[in-house]
Design a protein around this motif. Structure first.
Motif, PDB file in Angstrom:
ATOM      1  N   CYS A 109      28.354  59.011  11.763  1.00  0.00           N
ATOM      2  CA  CYS A 109      29.395  58.488  12.648  1.00  0.00           C
ATOM      3  C   CYS A 109      28.779  57.577  13.709  1.00  0.00           C
ATOM      4  O   CYS A 109      27.584  57.662  13.994  1.00  0.00           O
ATOM      5  CB  CYS A 109      30.109  59.636  13.372  1.00  0.00           C
ATOM      6  SG  CYS A 109      31.275  60.549  12.344  1.00  0.00           S
ATOM      7  N   ALA A 110      29.630  56.746  14.273  1.00  0.00           N
ATOM      8  CA  ALA A 110      29.248  55.953  15.437  1.00  0.00           C
ATOM      9  C   ALA A 110      29.936  56.526  16.657  1.00  0.00           C
ATOM     10  O   ALA A 110      31.113  56.913  16.580  1.00  0.00           O
ATOM     11  CB  ALA A 110      29.668  54.499  15.240  1.00  0.00           C
ATOM     12  N   LYS A 111      29.196  56.585  17.760  1.00  0.00           N
ATOM     13  CA  LYS A 111      29.821  56.925  19.042  1.00  0.00           C
ATOM     14  C   LYS A 111      30.065  55.609  19.766  1.00  0.00           C
ATOM     15  O   LYS A 111      29.154  54.785  19.912  1.00  0.00           O
ATOM     16  CB  LYS A 111      28.910  57.835  19.863  1.00  0.00           C
ATOM     17  CG  LYS A 111      29.541  58.258  21.188  1.00  0.00           C
ATOM     18  CD  LYS A 111      28.611  59.141  22.010  1.00  0.00           C
ATOM     19  CE  LYS A 111      28.568  60.547  21.446  1.00  0.00           C
ATOM     20  NZ  LYS A 111      27.732  61.439  22.308  1.00  0.00           N
ATOM     21  N   VAL A 112      31.281  55.409  20.177  1.00  0.00           N
ATOM     22  CA  VAL A 112      31.675  54.135  20.763  1.00  0.00           C
ATOM     23  C   VAL A 112      32.097  54.362  22.210  1.00  0.00           C
ATOM     24  O   VAL A 112      32.970  55.200  22.482  1.00  0.00           O
ATOM     25  CB  VAL A 112      32.866  53.525  19.980  1.00  0.00           C
ATOM     26  CG1 VAL A 112      33.170  52.123  20.490  1.00  0.00           C
ATOM     27  CG2 VAL A 112      32.595  53.503  18.489  1.00  0.00           C
ATOM     28  N   ALA A 113      31.465  53.649  23.130  1.00  0.00           N
ATOM     29  CA  ALA A 113      31.917  53.669  24.530  1.00  0.00           C
ATOM     30  C   ALA A 113      33.080  52.684  24.635  1.00  0.00           C
ATOM     31  O   ALA A 113      32.961  51.535  24.204  1.00  0.00           O
ATOM     32  CB  ALA A 113      30.791  53.261  25.458  1.00  0.00           C
ATOM     33  N   ILE A 114      34.188  53.146  25.166  1.00  0.00           N
ATOM     34  CA  ILE A 114      35.371  52.297  25.234  1.00  0.00           C
ATOM     35  C   ILE A 114      35.864  52.221  26.669  1.00  0.00           C
ATOM     36  O   ILE A 114      35.657  53.153  27.463  1.00  0.00           O
ATOM     37  CB  ILE A 114      36.502  52.834  24.325  1.00  0.00           C
ATOM     38  CG1 ILE A 114      36.707  54.345  24.534  1.00  0.00           C
ATOM     39  CG2 ILE A 114      36.237  52.518  22.863  1.00  0.00           C
ATOM     40  CD1 ILE A 114      37.849  54.943  23.734  1.00  0.00           C
ATOM     41  N   GLN A 115      36.516  51.123  26.985  1.00  0.00           N
ATOM     42  CA  GLN A 115      37.108  51.020  28.313  1.00  0.00           C
ATOM     43  C   GLN A 115      38.293  50.070  28.301  1.00  0.00           C
ATOM     44  O   GLN A 115      38.391  49.178  27.467  1.00  0.00           O
ATOM     45  CB  GLN A 115      36.083  50.555  29.351  1.00  0.00           C
ATOM     46  CG  GLN A 115      35.608  49.129  29.137  1.00  0.00           C
ATOM     47  CD  GLN A 115      34.791  48.622  30.321  1.00  0.00           C
ATOM     48  OE1 GLN A 115      33.884  49.293  30.795  1.00  0.00           O
ATOM     49  NE2 GLN A 115      35.120  47.428  30.802  1.00  0.00           N
ATOM     50  N   ALA A 116      39.187  50.313  29.251  1.00  0.00           N
ATOM     51  CA  ALA A 116      40.266  49.373  29.532  1.00  0.00           C
ATOM     52  C   ALA A 116      40.026  48.910  30.962  1.00  0.00           C
ATOM     53  O   ALA A 116      39.679  49.712  31.831  1.00  0.00           O
ATOM     54  CB  ALA A 116      41.620  50.046  29.411  1.00  0.00           C
ATOM     55  N   ALA A 117      40.159  47.623  31.208  1.00  0.00           N
ATOM     56  CA  ALA A 117      39.865  47.092  32.540  1.00  0.00           C
ATOM     57  C   ALA A 117      40.866  46.010  32.916  1.00  0.00           C
ATOM     58  O   ALA A 117      41.425  45.329  32.054  1.00  0.00           O
ATOM     59  CB  ALA A 117      38.447  46.534  32.591  1.00  0.00           C
ATOM     60  N   LYS A 118      41.083  45.883  34.235  1.00  0.00           N
ATOM     61  CA  LYS A 118      41.944  44.830  34.750  1.00  0.00           C
ATOM     62  C   LYS A 118      41.139  43.535  34.875  1.00  0.00           C
ATOM     63  O   LYS A 118      39.912  43.536  34.839  1.00  0.00           O
ATOM     64  CB  LYS A 118      42.463  45.212  36.139  1.00  0.00           C
ATOM     65  CG  LYS A 118      43.203  46.541  36.207  1.00  0.00           C
ATOM     66  CD  LYS A 118      43.776  46.741  37.611  1.00  0.00           C
ATOM     67  CE  LYS A 118      44.275  48.165  37.798  1.00  0.00           C
ATOM     68  NZ  LYS A 118      45.072  48.316  39.027  1.00  0.00           N
ATOM     69  N   ASP A 119      41.857  42.455  35.139  1.00  0.00           N
ATOM     70  CA  ASP A 119      41.235  41.143  35.359  1.00  0.00           C
ATOM     71  C   ASP A 119      40.141  41.162  36.415  1.00  0.00           C
ATOM     72  O   ASP A 119      39.146  40.461  36.299  1.00  0.00           O
ATOM     73  CB  ASP A 119      42.310  40.153  35.859  1.00  0.00           C
ATOM     74  CG  ASP A 119      42.973  39.447  34.702  1.00  0.00           C
ATOM     75  OD1 ASP A 119      42.563  39.704  33.555  1.00  0.00           O
ATOM     76  OD2 ASP A 119      43.890  38.645  34.949  1.00  0.00           O
ATOM     77  N   ASP A 120      40.363  41.973  37.465  1.00  0.00           N
ATOM     78  CA  ASP A 120      39.390  41.986  38.563  1.00  0.00           C
ATOM     79  C   ASP A 120      38.210  42.907  38.271  1.00  0.00           C
ATOM     80  O   ASP A 120      37.364  43.120  39.137  1.00  0.00           O
ATOM     81  CB  ASP A 120      40.080  42.401  39.872  1.00  0.00           C
ATOM     82  CG  ASP A 120      40.563  43.844  39.856  1.00  0.00           C
ATOM     83  OD1 ASP A 120      40.303  44.567  38.862  1.00  0.00           O
ATOM     84  OD2 ASP A 120      41.207  44.273  40.839  1.00  0.00           O
ATOM     85  N   THR A 122      38.335  46.142  37.580  1.00  0.00           N
ATOM     86  CA  THR A 122      38.614  47.567  37.789  1.00  0.00           C
ATOM     87  C   THR A 122      38.813  48.261  36.449  1.00  0.00           C
ATOM     88  O   THR A 122      39.661  47.848  35.649  1.00  0.00           O
ATOM     89  CB  THR A 122      39.899  47.754  38.621  1.00  0.00           C
ATOM     90  OG1 THR A 122      39.792  47.010  39.821  1.00  0.00           O
ATOM     91  CG2 THR A 122      40.147  49.226  38.928  1.00  0.00           C
ATOM     92  N   LYS A 123      38.042  49.307  36.228  1.00  0.00           N
ATOM     93  CA  LYS A 123      38.201  50.061  34.982  1.00  0.00           C
ATOM     94  C   LYS A 123      39.346  51.059  35.154  1.00  0.00           C
ATOM     95  O   LYS A 123      39.332  51.863  36.086  1.00  0.00           O
ATOM     96  CB  LYS A 123      36.915  50.804  34.640  1.00  0.00           C
ATOM     97  CG  LYS A 123      35.785  49.860  34.250  1.00  0.00           C
ATOM     98  CD  LYS A 123      34.492  50.621  33.975  1.00  0.00           C
ATOM     99  CE  LYS A 123      33.351  49.658  33.718  1.00  0.00           C
ATOM    100  NZ  LYS A 123      32.067  50.355  33.514  1.00  0.00           N
ATOM    101  N   THR A 124      40.293  50.996  34.264  1.00  0.00           N
ATOM    102  CA  THR A 124      41.446  51.903  34.359  1.00  0.00           C
ATOM    103  C   THR A 124      41.272  53.117  33.457  1.00  0.00           C
ATOM    104  O   THR A 124      41.731  54.198  33.786  1.00  0.00           O
ATOM    105  CB  THR A 124      42.737  51.163  33.992  1.00  0.00           C
ATOM    106  OG1 THR A 124      42.563  50.540  32.713  1.00  0.00           O
ATOM    107  CG2 THR A 124      43.070  50.093  35.026  1.00  0.00           C
ATOM    108  N   LEU A 125      40.613  52.922  32.336  1.00  0.00           N
ATOM    109  CA  LEU A 125      40.304  54.028  31.428  1.00  0.00           C
ATOM    110  C   LEU A 125      38.872  53.844  30.950  1.00  0.00           C
ATOM    111  O   LEU A 125      38.475  52.722  30.613  1.00  0.00           O
ATOM    112  CB  LEU A 125      41.202  54.021  30.178  1.00  0.00           C
ATOM    113  CG  LEU A 125      42.598  54.648  30.250  1.00  0.00           C
ATOM    114  CD1 LEU A 125      43.529  53.798  31.071  1.00  0.00           C
ATOM    115  CD2 LEU A 125      43.154  54.838  28.858  1.00  0.00           C
ATOM    116  N   VAL A 126      38.138  54.928  30.916  1.00  0.00           N
ATOM    117  CA  VAL A 126      36.820  54.893  30.285  1.00  0.00           C
ATOM    118  C   VAL A 126      36.727  56.099  29.364  1.00  0.00           C
ATOM    119  O   VAL A 126      37.272  57.162  29.669  1.00  0.00           O
ATOM    120  CB  VAL A 126      35.661  54.917  31.308  1.00  0.00           C
ATOM    121  CG1 VAL A 126      35.626  53.643  32.126  1.00  0.00           C
ATOM    122  CG2 VAL A 126      35.746  56.133  32.209  1.00  0.00           C
TER     123      VAL A 126
END
Lengths: 133, 147
Positions: A109-120, A122-126
């Motif tokens: 398997c692969a472990k994947v670091a994921i994130q959602a971020a705003k334009d500025d 700011t990470k909203t989900l990690v």
């Protein structure tokens, strides 16, 4: 055969700006009718300036990032922390990078670091996902 | 302070029917365009039995509970003060259109931080299909803002 290795970047996914329609549709479709996401009067009474996005909406976007990259049948684990509130008009970009290749339940398997971020930035989900390779 | 004696409480299990239209609506609401979430033939060509539900869809079934978020009633929460802290899904199979999913949730833990300003509730949920297959296990952290 796979060319997935540590450092592999997932194709990023940039979403349209969050608007009230987005939140109303997601409330209906997800079943999460918590008024904090759809009713500005309620949100203000709860001490917020306005309604804000469901965390699970952004997690669903991260899900799209993952299943755009690999078929959903390969997804083994998917976890996120909600680190900042997503507001109206925010433009969210989802991105991910393979940080490990390892055996998970006797399967490569692969472990994947994921994130959602705003334009500025700011990470909203990690979070992390585990995807069979 | 939240009632820590409710740690270990298991909510009444319930079943939720996963209709095809529900999956399509959910997929549309997140901007999904992959046909495996909309079209039976495309799903089958991709190796699935039929249309599949997107990865985070199982949590939507929680809201099919007889009471909206039963934890809110049990712990007497003010819904305006709840934030979602974290969410984990472990997948063991696929959730398909047409499935009937038994949803079983329990309170795994309740604790506080910052002198009680924030309280945390950990919920664990099992999703089992009509063939008694555990297809997904979820864990979520609710953050409760006091004051």
């Amino acid at each position: 055969m796979t060319d997935i290795s540590i450092g592999t970047q997932l194709p990023a996914l940039t979403l349209p700006a969050i608007n009230r329609t987005t939140l109303a549709l997601f409330a209906g479709a997800s079943g999460d009718h918590n008024p904090i996401h759809i009713d500005i009067d309620f949100a203000k009474r709860a001490g917020m300036d306005d309604v804000f996005a469901h965390g699970m909406l952004s997690m669903a976007y991260l899900g799209r990032l993952l299943t755009n990259w690999q078929p959903q049948s390969k997804l083994r684990k998917f976890e996120t922390k909600f680190t900042a509130i997503t507001q109206l008009r925010d433009v969210i970009t989802c991105s991910g990078e393979v940080i490990d290749v390892f055996e998970y339940n006797n399967e490569p398997c692969a472990k994947v670091a994921i994130q959602a971020a705003k334009d500025d930035g700011t990470k909203t989900l990690v979070g992390e996902a585990v995807v069979a390779i | 302070m939240l009632d820590k004696s409710k740690i270990g409480h298991q909510f009444e299990p319930f079943s939720a029917d996963v209709e095809k239209g529900r999956i399509k609506f959910f997929a549309q609401s997140i901007g999904e365009t992959n046909p495996v979430y909309f079209n039976e033939q495309a799903a089958q060509e991709a190796g699935y039995k039929t249309i599949i539900a997107p990865p985070t869809f199982p949590m939507s079934l929680d809201f099919e509970s007889p009471a909206f978020l039963p934890v809110v009633g049990l712990l007497q929460l003010d819904i305006g003060r709840i934030l979602h802290g974290s969410q984990t899904f472990n997948y063991y199979g696929q959730l398909y259109a047409g499935d009937s999913i038994k949803v079983t949730s329990k309170i795994k833990d309740i604790f506080d931080k910052k002198g009680g300003a924030l309280e945390f509730v950990i919920l664990e949920t099992d999703y089992v299909n009509q063939d008694d297959e555990l297809i997904c296990q979820a864990s979520q952290t609710l953050v409760y803002r006091n004051g």
